[in-house]
Design an enzyme around this catalytic site. Structure first.
Site, mmCIF file in Angstrom:
data_model
loop_
_atom_site.group_PDB
_atom_site.id
_atom_site.type_symbol
_atom_site.label_atom_id
_atom_site.label_comp_id
_atom_site.label_asym_id
_atom_site.label_seq_id
_atom_site.Cartn_x
_atom_site.Cartn_y
_atom_site.Cartn_z
ATOM 1 N N GLU A 1 10.307 18.040 -9.988
ATOM 2 C CA GLU A 1 10.107 16.955 -9.024
ATOM 3 C C GLU A 1 10.119 17.527 -7.621
ATOM 4 O O GLU A 1 10.917 18.420 -7.320
ATOM 5 C CB GLU A 1 11.242 15.941 -9.135
ATOM 6 C CG GLU A 1 11.295 15.237 -10.466
ATOM 7 C CD GLU A 1 12.357 14.152 -10.462
ATOM 8 O OE1 GLU A 1 11.997 12.993 -10.259
ATOM 9 O OE2 GLU A 1 13.547 14.482 -10.614
ATOM 10 N N LYS B 1 19.771 3.873 -18.774
ATOM 11 C CA LYS B 1 20.444 5.151 -18.685
ATOM 12 C C LYS B 1 21.113 5.258 -17.310
ATOM 13 O O LYS B 1 20.662 4.576 -16.406
ATOM 14 C CB LYS B 1 19.485 6.315 -18.932
ATOM 15 C CG LYS B 1 18.594 6.680 -17.731
ATOM 16 C CD LYS B 1 18.088 8.081 -17.821
ATOM 17 C CE LYS B 1 18.843 9.046 -16.967
ATOM 18 N NZ LYS B 1 18.391 9.206 -15.594
ATOM 19 N N HIS C 1 16.087 12.745 -20.777
ATOM 20 C CA HIS C 1 14.627 12.907 -20.811
ATOM 21 C C HIS C 1 14.224 14.216 -21.505
ATOM 22 O O HIS C 1 13.345 14.234 -22.374
ATOM 23 C CB HIS C 1 14.040 12.887 -19.402
ATOM 24 C CG HIS C 1 14.390 11.665 -18.600
ATOM 25 N ND1 HIS C 1 14.626 10.452 -19.182
ATOM 26 C CD2 HIS C 1 14.530 11.464 -17.274
ATOM 27 C CE1 HIS C 1 14.897 9.559 -18.244
ATOM 28 N NE2 HIS C 1 14.851 10.151 -17.075
ATOM 29 N N LYS D 1 15.039 19.255 -8.635
ATOM 30 C CA LYS D 1 14.581 18.428 -7.508
ATOM 31 C C LYS D 1 14.159 19.376 -6.398
ATOM 32 O O LYS D 1 14.629 20.508 -6.320
ATOM 33 C CB LYS D 1 15.729 17.558 -6.995
ATOM 34 C CG LYS D 1 16.264 16.592 -8.041
ATOM 35 C CD LYS D 1 15.906 15.174 -7.702
ATOM 36 C CE LYS D 1 16.476 14.189 -8.677
ATOM 37 N NZ LYS D 1 15.519 13.173 -9.093
ATOM 38 N N LYS E 1 6.496 6.482 -21.839
ATOM 39 C CA LYS E 1 5.268 7.091 -21.310
ATOM 40 C C LYS E 1 4.299 7.320 -22.470
ATOM 41 O O LYS E 1 4.687 7.844 -23.510
ATOM 42 C CB LYS E 1 5.592 8.423 -20.624
ATOM 43 C CG LYS E 1 6.417 8.266 -19.335
ATOM 44 C CD LYS E 1 6.710 9.616 -18.723
ATOM 45 C CE LYS E 1 7.756 9.535 -17.635
ATOM 46 N NZ LYS E 1 7.235 9.210 -16.317
HETATM 47 C C1 BG6 Z 1 15.245 9.092 -13.621
HETATM 48 C C2 BG6 Z 1 16.175 9.968 -12.824
HETATM 49 O O1 BG6 Z 1 15.781 8.807 -14.885
HETATM 50 O O2 BG6 Z 1 14.014 9.775 -13.796
HETATM 51 C C3 BG6 Z 1 15.554 10.351 -11.485
HETATM 52 O O3 BG6 Z 1 17.386 9.273 -12.600
HETATM 53 C C4 BG6 Z 1 14.194 10.962 -11.693
HETATM 54 O O4 BG6 Z 1 16.400 11.242 -10.771
HETATM 55 C C5 BG6 Z 1 13.333 10.079 -12.584
HETATM 56 O O5 BG6 Z 1 13.586 11.119 -10.417
HETATM 57 C C6 BG6 Z 1 12.046 10.785 -12.959
HETATM 58 O O6 BG6 Z 1 11.222 9.892 -13.656
HETATM 59 P P1 BG6 Z 1 9.657 10.054 -13.628
HETATM 60 O O7 BG6 Z 1 9.151 9.004 -14.542
HETATM 61 O O8 BG6 Z 1 9.243 9.875 -12.192
HETATM 62 O O9 BG6 Z 1 9.396 11.448 -14.100
#
Ligand code: BG6
Length: 487
Positions: A219, A151, A243, A339, A185
């Site tokens: 995040e 992606k 996602h 973020k 996951k």
């Molecule tokens: C990625 C994004 O696909 O997923 C990132 O590009 C993001 O910006 C990340 O931080 C988050 O993934 P996870 O598995 O840490 O939740």
């Protein structure tokens, strides 16, 4: 546990010397090969423009694997016998040396033409590399050939369609593995088992019993030096279109006729097709300003190295989706991501309806919480089911308690998403990969928002996003569930 059925193959990583390859793919692949006793079936070929030779690439691979915690002796042995490198050198358009190298490795290691082409590359290079693989005939062999595309898949509906059509000119859909690492996951996969292997939940899973659904991908990190990508992408493209859309479809889909890749993916596509266009007033965009996270001061988005000083890229999105079908009509799906929020937390909240009347009024304030199912994906994986109980001794005071299940308590550490997905690629199972029509249906839903001038509200880093997002959910009487639930 029986050994997975994986044919002897060549695992070709385009962008072999890059970050994704060294920090995620090689450790995941190696761990998988060791754990499943598959070391004898896989030869790895790193491909990049750097002129570093086999030894140079092995050195990088060794370093990456040792950093990931593997023992030096075993890693040395594996790298010397199973890791190879082909430079595209000064004429990267010429794939003849690469084709010759693939042929000779297949002969030397008795591999019958089974090939994985993993594009661990910046997305703008996808079209060129796909074309060159096709034009040089590498997509054809006496064995199976699979191509893996990371992606983001396109930047909007038209670019996603172009990429799909380019892929389809050289590969059949059954050979294409579009990665969304969220699908790897364990807890995301378990959503299907949870729903369709347990009748108690599935019988409540509809507008009759569910008031609203809330999904959060929060995040605390910022953009981690990825400004060149992120400033053009933003949170809608980075997390929502892929996602979050995946989580929504898995929660909302109908049971598939058969538990098999295409049946499952068809049900997910139907959910996307049942969503009407998203009204701009159902969307809140935000961008972080400076603030404090874990007692550390962090800069604003605009001060991140590489972002434009007047950037209006959204680092936060909250929106309301509707699904116009018999099961979900009228149930709002609130989704959000951001973020520089206070913590890393991915969770799905199913809010069940309130009891129709409160019969405890004479005795209590009647603040009855509706039942709630909380599915946590990060940082801890598991479930909580909340319900009201009577507090002992008090005449009739209600208290919310929960039952919980924690994955790690039950099963120990879980495998990483890439490990799961790579095993599926090697076994030829496409269930956890995004199909062409699915990616297009998702872009169809979200692209119109990219074309609108949605105002960007600011929020202090370390807070839960702009106040406009709280006001927005409050319009229908909701609130965001912010706290992390301790398992
Ligand atoms: C990625 C994004 O696909 O997923 C990132 O590009 C993001 O910006 C990340 O931080 C988050 O993934 P996870 O598995 O840490 O939740």
């Amino acid at each position: 546990m029986s050994k997975p059925s994986v044919d002897k193959h060549l695992f070709v990583i385009f962008g072999g010397t890059g970050n994704l390859s060294l920090t995620k793919l090689l450790p995941a692949l190696y761990n998988l090969l060791v754990k499943k006793n598959l070391k004898d079936v896989c030869q790895v070929l790193g491909v990049a423009t750097k002129d570093i030779g086999d030894e140079g690439f092995r050195e990088k691979a060794r370093e990456a694997l040792i950093t990931a915690g593997f023992s030096k002796d075993e890693v040395d042995l594996w790298c010397d016998s199973c890791v190879h490198y082909q430079s595209l050198g000064k004429s990267p358009e010429n794939y003849s040396p690469l084709a010759a190298r693939i042929k000779s490795l297949e002969e030397d290691h008795n591999i019958k033409g089974n090939r994985v082409f993993y594009l661990a590359l910046p997305p703008p290079s996808f079209p060129t590399v796909i074309k060159r693989i096709g034009e040089s005939g590498l997509n054809k062999s006496s064995g199976w050939v699979r191509i893996v595309v990371e992606k983001p898949f396109g930047v909007d509906l038209s670019s996603a369609r172009e990429l799909n059509s380019l892929l389809h000119s050289y590969f059949d859909e059954s050979q294409i593995y579009r990665i969304d690492h969220y699908l790897g996951k364990e807890t995301v996969q378990n959503l299907l088992i949870f729903r369709f292997a347990n009748t108690i939940f599935e019988s409540l899973w509809s507008r009759d019993r569910i008031e609203s659904v809330q999904i959060t991908v929060a995040e605390s990190i910022g953009i981690e030096g990825r400004a060149s990508y992120y400033d053009r992408a933003g949170a809608l493209r980075d997390i929502v279109q892929n996602h979050l859309a995946q989580l929504v479809t898995l929660i909302a889909m109908e049971p598939p006729a058969v538990f098999e890749a295409d049946n499952i993916r068809s049900e997910k596509v139907k959910v996307l097709h049942s969503m009407p266009w998203i009204r701009p007033e159902y969307v809140v965009f935000g961008q972080y300003e400076k603030g404090t996270i874990n007692n550390k001061e962090v800069s604003s988005y605009k001060e991140e190295p590489g972002t434009a000083s007047d950037s209006s890229t959204e680092t936060y999105v909250a929106l309301r989706l509707e699904i116009d079908n018999w099961r979900w009509q009228g149930v709002p799906f609130y989704i959000r991501t951001g973020k520089r929020l206070p913590l890393r937390m991915t969770q799905i909240v199913i809010n069940f309806r309130h009891p129709p009347i409160c019969m405890f009024k004479p005795y209590s304030s009647c603040q009855i919480q509706s039942n709630r199912l909380l599915i946590t994906l990060q940082p801890d994986e598991g479930f909580h089911l909340f319900f009201d109980v009577k507090e002992p001794e008090e005449s009739l005071r209600l208290k919310t308690e929960s039952l919980h299940f924690n994955y790690k308590e039950a099963f120990g550490p879980l495998p990483g998403a890439y490990q799961t997905l790579i095993l599926d690629i090697l076994e030829g199972d496409q269930t956890l990969f995004v199909r062409a029509d699915e990616v297009e249906a998702s872009w169809q839903l979200f692209t119109p928002l990219l074309e609108k001038d949605i105002p960007v509200h600011f929020y202090e880093a370390g807070t839960w996003g702009p106040k406009e997002a709280d006001e927005f959910i409050a319009r229908k009487g909701g609130i965001w569930l912010n706290q992390e639930v301790q398992m």
